[in-house]
Each structure stands twice: as structure tokens, then as C-alpha cells.
Design an enzyme around this catalytic site. Structure first.
Site, PDB file in Angstrom:
ATOM      1  N   LYS A 242      -4.531   3.872 -12.071  1.00  0.00           N
ATOM      2  CA  LYS A 242      -3.362   4.054 -12.934  1.00  0.00           C
ATOM      3  C   LYS A 242      -3.700   4.254 -14.407  1.00  0.00           C
ATOM      4  CE  LYS A 242      -1.012   1.416  -9.587  1.00  0.00           C
ATOM      5  NZ  LYS A 242      -2.328   1.192  -8.944  1.00  0.00           N
TER       6      LYS A 242
ATOM      7  N   LYS B  58      -8.818  17.412 -51.514  1.00  0.00           N
ATOM      8  CA  LYS B  58      -8.826  17.638 -50.057  1.00  0.00           C
ATOM      9  C   LYS B  58      -7.438  17.695 -49.432  1.00  0.00           C
ATOM     10  CE  LYS B  58     -12.028  17.887 -47.608  1.00  0.00           C
ATOM     11  NZ  LYS B  58     -12.945  16.880 -47.147  1.00  0.00           N
TER      12      LYS B  58
ATOM     13  N   ASN C  29       0.820  -1.218   0.000  1.00  0.00           N
ATOM     14  CA  ASN C  29       0.000   0.000   0.000  1.00  0.00           C
ATOM     15  C   ASN C  29       0.854   1.268   0.000  1.00  0.00           C
ATOM     16  OD1 ASN C  29      -2.047  -1.796   0.112  1.00  0.00           O
ATOM     17  ND2 ASN C  29      -2.755  -1.288   2.174  1.00  0.00           N
TER      18      ASN C  29
ATOM     19  N   SER D 262      -7.807  12.811 -49.028  1.00  0.00           N
ATOM     20  CA  SER D 262      -9.024  12.005 -48.968  1.00  0.00           C
ATOM     21  C   SER D 262      -8.905  10.906 -50.014  1.00  0.00           C
ATOM     22  CB  SER D 262     -10.225  12.900 -49.260  1.00  0.00           C
ATOM     23  OG  SER D 262     -11.284  12.136 -49.786  1.00  0.00           O
TER      24      SER D 262
ATOM     25  N   GLU E 176      -7.718  18.036 -35.755  1.00  0.00           N
ATOM     26  CA  GLU E 176      -9.009  17.472 -35.337  1.00  0.00           C
ATOM     27  C   GLU E 176      -8.823  16.461 -34.212  1.00  0.00           C
ATOM     28  OE1 GLU E 176     -11.718  16.732 -38.984  1.00  0.00           O
ATOM     29  OE2 GLU E 176      -9.682  16.799 -39.739  1.00  0.00           O
TER      30      GLU E 176
ATOM     31  N   TYR F 176      -6.687   2.071   2.426  1.00  0.00           N
ATOM     32  CA  TYR F 176      -6.601   1.559   1.060  1.00  0.00           C
ATOM     33  C   TYR F 176      -7.772   0.635   0.736  1.00  0.00           C
ATOM     34  CZ  TYR F 176      -4.874  -1.052  -2.978  1.00  0.00           C
ATOM     35  OH  TYR F 176      -4.750  -1.629  -4.213  1.00  0.00           O
TER      36      TYR F 176
ATOM     37  N   THR G 193     -15.649  37.969 -31.814  1.00  0.00           N
ATOM     38  CA  THR G 193     -16.409  37.515 -30.651  1.00  0.00           C
ATOM     39  C   THR G 193     -17.662  36.893 -31.250  1.00  0.00           C
ATOM     40  OG1 THR G 193     -17.566  39.610 -30.408  1.00  0.00           O
ATOM     41  CG2 THR G 193     -15.555  39.361 -29.127  1.00  0.00           C
ATOM     42  N   HIS G 194     -18.182  35.860 -30.632  1.00  0.00           N
ATOM     43  CA  HIS G 194     -19.323  35.106 -31.202  1.00  0.00           C
ATOM     44  C   HIS G 194     -19.000  34.588 -32.609  1.00  0.00           C
ATOM     45  CE1 HIS G 194     -21.820  37.055 -28.024  1.00  0.00           C
ATOM     46  NE2 HIS G 194     -21.019  38.078 -28.301  1.00  0.00           N
TER      47      HIS G 194
ATOM     48  N   ASN H  23      -6.767  17.648 -45.438  1.00  0.00           N
ATOM     49  CA  ASN H  23      -7.493  17.627 -44.167  1.00  0.00           C
ATOM     50  C   ASN H  23      -6.560  17.856 -42.975  1.00  0.00           C
ATOM     51  OD1 ASN H  23      -9.923  17.125 -45.460  1.00  0.00           O
ATOM     52  ND2 ASN H  23      -9.599  14.907 -45.437  1.00  0.00           N
TER      53      ASN H  23
HETATM   54  N1  ARG Z   1      -1.541  -3.470  -7.294  1.00  0.00           N
HETATM   55  C1  ARG Z   1      -2.023  -2.800  -6.128  1.00  0.00           C
HETATM   56  C2  ARG Z   1      -2.509  -1.410  -6.520  1.00  0.00           C
HETATM   57  O1  ARG Z   1      -2.148  -0.954  -7.514  1.00  0.00           O
HETATM   58  C3  ARG Z   1      -0.938  -2.686  -5.112  1.00  0.00           C
HETATM   59  C4  ARG Z   1      -1.445  -2.533  -3.725  1.00  0.00           C
HETATM   60  C5  ARG Z   1      -2.098  -3.772  -3.278  1.00  0.00           C
HETATM   61  N2  ARG Z   1      -2.477  -3.692  -1.920  1.00  0.00           N
HETATM   62  C6  ARG Z   1      -3.311  -4.594  -1.355  1.00  0.00           C
HETATM   63  N3  ARG Z   1      -3.600  -4.402  -0.102  1.00  0.00           N
HETATM   64  N4  ARG Z   1      -3.842  -5.575  -2.024  1.00  0.00           N
HETATM   65  O2  ARG Z   1      -3.231  -0.779  -5.807  1.00  0.00           O
END
Ligand code: ARG
Length: 472
Positions: free
Chosen positions: A334, A292, A119, A286, A299, A326, A164-165, A294
């Protein structure tokens, strides 16, 4: 759980309490290695700092510490060489490193996890990763600012319509317009800096949530990893993901800015505007329409902001309502962050490429600038000054003059003095000079205004402020 006497690889970490092994679906939902392998270098760095501290504090023997450090060096090399094999049953990057260390140095590897939990480990690794991402994106933003400042300098006095607008309002210079974007990106960079300041506290040593009874030195690990200080509360440290949310907020705002610039590029490159021509390197054709060109890259930059806002929304919702400390929900932190970082960096770099390469058609911008009675406000201001009219009355007089020009299908500059005087007899010949676009532009010299003289000064200060470069 399936009953099995052979524990999975990861169960060697907590196997004592288990008799069965997870079913494949459990492994699949639980594993994060497919994406958290990005934390590899940060994980090794965190482990190095932790192992060295454990030795210094005499919590583990120097010989064990040395073996751990040597093993970590080897694993780092293996990772750099791309020879590390990932195994879903090992769940995450932390277990992978520990498992490999065990293969290399045997059971002594187990001492590395003294006074540490995954953790506090993941919270530390992730902060280190986001910190690096902030620094890298700051560099990208600086490069884009530099490209915009170059254009601003070259076009400090190139007239274009100010809208503007999306309607003609008052002429501005392209330089002024470019510097508006430099300011926006500058605020993004300061947001990144603010985020970095709050992020830079080290969770390592918080354990699973409550700290540890081992006599660790949290100051030393924090310093070794470049943090300003250890985090103050172990429960907060392992359960806080504000830094990731702030990173995503910063990214979402910056991506929004890029998308506004991208939209302008799309408009300006369209034949209806024709202010710019994107280089071949940043245009696509295109398959059906031979004529074209583009602006696909612009975009896509415009659309990437939607994706990044989605990343922000995802993490805000994941974190909302989680009890301390946790929870495994937090493993889902992530992917949005990795995605936003990669997407934002790409969008910024693509935008810098387009801006540096585009060809600018000053004549087209100037023609467009004279459409839509752009000198109307200047004429009203002139009447305020010369006739001592309240602005509201001057506005009314000029409104009538505009109506007259419109009915004749001409610009204000094509009206005669008599035609102006037909609306208000007090108007004199000096009003005719006001209708010249360039002199109108040059007169807007208030601080932060669009006059070429101001833009030149603003270019110099933008260079100093954002690029740290003095003018030659
Ligand atoms: N892979 C876990 C995460 O990204 C790591 C921490 C895991 N901790 C646990 N108490 N299971 O959060």
C-alpha cells in the site's frame, strides 16, 4: 509471546487458538493502520455490498443485516468527522471497522465476516482505491493537457530552436513542441485506462483463498461495487497485485514524462536560454543571491520521478517469488501506491500551474532559432529538388557552405549567392529564399510536422481527442 489472559483487541478475531499476546515489537511490525486507514471508505463500501448480499441470499437475517448497515453508516459519519481513534493493536482498517461495529451493535457485528476473509476484503478495498486514484489522476492529466494545448494554440507559429543532442537541429514552433508533450500525456491516460480495465474485477467472495461453502452471489457484490465481473479464480484474486504494479508502472512512465517537461522548463527559464519567465507564484528566491529566480517547482517535479520509480521497484520486488496465495508481505503493497498516487498528482498539478502562468519571450526564442545554421537541411532539400542531386551529395555541398559561413562567423542567410555558387556553381537565386526561417518552417507541412498550418489543425484534433471539446 507474552502469557496473558486478556487478549489484545485484535485477538478477539482469532483469540480461540491463542493463549499469549504479541509483544510490542510484533504489534509494531504487524500493524498497517497508520497507512491503510486511507482505505476506510472503500472498506465500508465493500462491507455494505457484502452485508446486503448476505441478506439477499438469506445467509444472515434481515434484522442483523439492517443493524450492520446502520452501524456502517454511523461509522462512516464518525470517520468523516475525524472522530475515529486508531489503535495499533487492532492492526488494520478492517479490524477497526469490525471492532467499532461490535461496540455499536454488539455480537451481531460478527455476522458480517460470514463468507469473507480479510484477504478478499483487502484485495477488494485496494482495487477500489486504486480505481479512484486512476480516475482522479486522469483528471489531473487532462488539466495539464488543456494548459499545454492553450499555449500551443497561442504559439502555433512562434519559432523556437528544435534540438537534437541539445544542439540546434531545425526550427520548430513552440506550439508543436507543446503538443509533443500533449501526446506523451495522452499515452499516459490511455495506459491508465488500460490498467483500469484489467483492475475492474471483484475479489470479494474469494474468502481466504479457496472460496466459501456459503451460497453467496458474487455477481451482485461485484455489480454493487462498480466492478465489471467477479474475479475468476479465488487463489489468484487474493494474491494478485498486478493492478497495483500496473498503476505504479503507469505512474512511473507519466512521472518520467513530467520530468522531461520539467527539465525543459528549468532550461528555458535559465538566463542562458530566457525563453520563458516563470511567474512569481512558481519561483523562489535565494537567501544569499539577490538576483536569483529559481524554478524549484520544476526541479522538484523532475526529481519526483525518481521517487515514483522507487515505489514501482519496491512493489515489483515485494511480489516477486511469493508463493500462492496471500502472504503478509503483501501488506507492504500500500505505501508505495499511496505515495506514488499523491506524488504524481501533486507533480501534475504543479506542472499545470507553471505552464498556465509562464510568460513566453518569443523574440528570445526566435533569436535562438537562428543560431547554428538551422536552415542547412532546407537548403540541402532544395538542392535535391532543383538540381536533382542525390541527398548525400546535397548534404556534402551544404556542409561546405556551412563551413564557409562558420569561418566567417555569420549565418547562412548572410552569405551572398556568389558565395554559395563558389561551392557549387549550379545553385541559383531561389536558394536565397530557402534561408528564411519562417518559410522553412511553413514548408514542413507533412502530417505531424511543425508548420503553423499543421499545428493549428493538430491543436483542434488534440482538443477533440483529449479534452472532448469541438473547436468553436
Ligand atoms: N492488513 C492486511 C493487509 O493489508 C489485511 C489482510 C490480512 N490477512 C491475513 N491473512 N493476515 O494485507
Amino acid at each position: 509471546m507474552r502469557k496473558s489472559r486478556k487478549p489484545t483487541l485484535n485477538q478477539t478475531q482469532w483469540g480461540g487458538r491463542f493463549e499469549g499476546t504479541p509483544v510490542p515489537i510484533m504489534e509494531e511490525i504487524n500493524a498497517s493502520i497508520a497507512y491503510d486507514q486511507k482505505l476506510f471508505y472503500q472498506d465500508i463500501a465493500g462491507s455494505r455490498a457484502h452485508a446486503s448480499m448476505l441478506v439477499k441470499k438469506k445467509i444472515i437475517k434481515p434484522s442483523v443485516g439492517n443493524a450492520i448497515l446502520k452501524g456502517l453508516d454511523k461509522i462512516e459519519k464518525e470517520f468523516a468527522a475525524g472522530t475515529v481513534e486508531y489503535d495499533r493493536s487492532l492492526e488494520d482498517i478492517h479490524s477497526h471497522v469490525e471492532k467499532r461495529l461490535t461496540e455499536l451493535i454488539g455480537d451481531d457485528a460478527g455476522f458480517l465476516h460470514t463468507a469473507r476473509s480479510r484477504n478478499d476484503q483487502v484485495a477488494t478495498d485496494f482495487r477500489l482505491w486504486v480505481r479512484d486514484a486512476l480516475d482522479a489522476i486522469d483528471k489531473d492529466l487532462r488539466t495539464l493537457q488543456s494548459a499545454l494545448i492553450e499555449v500551443a494554440e497561442k504559439h502555433a507559429s512562434s519559432i523556437m530552436p528544435g534540438l537534437t543532442h541539445l544542439q540546434p537541429a531545425q526550427p520548430v514552433t513552440l506550439g508543436h513542441h507543446m503538443l509533443a508533450h500533449v501526446e506523451m500525456l495522452g499515452r499516459d491516460r490511455t495506459r491508465a485506462r488500460d490498467c483500469r480495465i484489467r483492475l475492474n474485477e471483484c475479489p470479494l467472495g474469494s474468502g481466504a483463498l479457496a472460496g466459501t461453502s456459503f451460497p453467496i452471489d458474487r455477481e451482485s457484490t461485484a455489480t454493487a461495487l462498480g466492478f465489471d465481473r467477479p474475479s475468476a479464480n479465488s487463489m489468484d484474486a487474493v494474491s494478485d497485485r498486478d493492478f497495483a504494479i500496473e498503476f505504479l508502472c503507469f505512474s512511473a512512465i507519466a512521472a518520467g514524462h513530467l520530468s522531461r517537461l520539467a527539465e525543459e522548463i528549468v532550461l528555458w527559464a535559465s538566463p542562458s536560454f530566457s525563453y520563458i519567465k516563470l511567474s512569481d507564484s512558481f519561483s523562489t528566491g535565494s537567501s544569499m543571491l539577490p538576483q536569483k529566480r529559481n524554478p524549484d517547482a520544476a526541479e522538484l517535479v523532475r526529481s519526483k520521478s525518481g521517487r515514483i520509480v522507487g515505489d514501482l521497484t519496491a512493489l515489483l520486488v515485494i511480489m516477486k517469488g511469493l508463493p500462492l496465495a496471500y502472504s503478509k508481505d503483501m501488506q507492504e503493497d500500500k505505501e508505495p501506491v499511496f505515495d506514488a498516487a499523491e506524488t504524481l498528482s501533486l507533480a501534475i498539478r504543479a506542472m499545470a500551474g507553471m505552464i498556465s502562468d509562464m510568460a513566453i519571450d518569443c523574440a528570445a526564442m526566435e533569436r535562438a532559432a537562428s543560431v547554428g545554421f538551422p536552415a542547412a537541411t532546407d537548403l540541402a532539400d532544395h538542392l535535391v529538388r532543383t538540381l536533382d542531386l542525390p541527398f548525400r551529395q546535397a548534404h556534402e555541398v551544404v556542409g561546405k557552405i556551412v563551413l564557409n559561413a562558420e569561418s566567417k562567423g555569420v549565418g547562412l542567410e548572410s552569405l551572398s549567392l556568389e558565395e554559395l555558387q563558389a561551392v557549387d556553381s549550379r545553385i541559383d537565386g531561389s536558394a536565397m529564399d530557402i534561408l528564411d526561417l519562417m518559410s522553412a518552417l511553413e514548408s514542413r507541412e507533412s502530417y505531424g510536422g511543425t508548420a503553423p498550418s499543421c499545428v493549428r489543425k493538430a491543436v483542434a484534433s488534440a482538443r477533440l481527442k483529449w479534452l472532448g471539446v469541438e473547436l468553436p
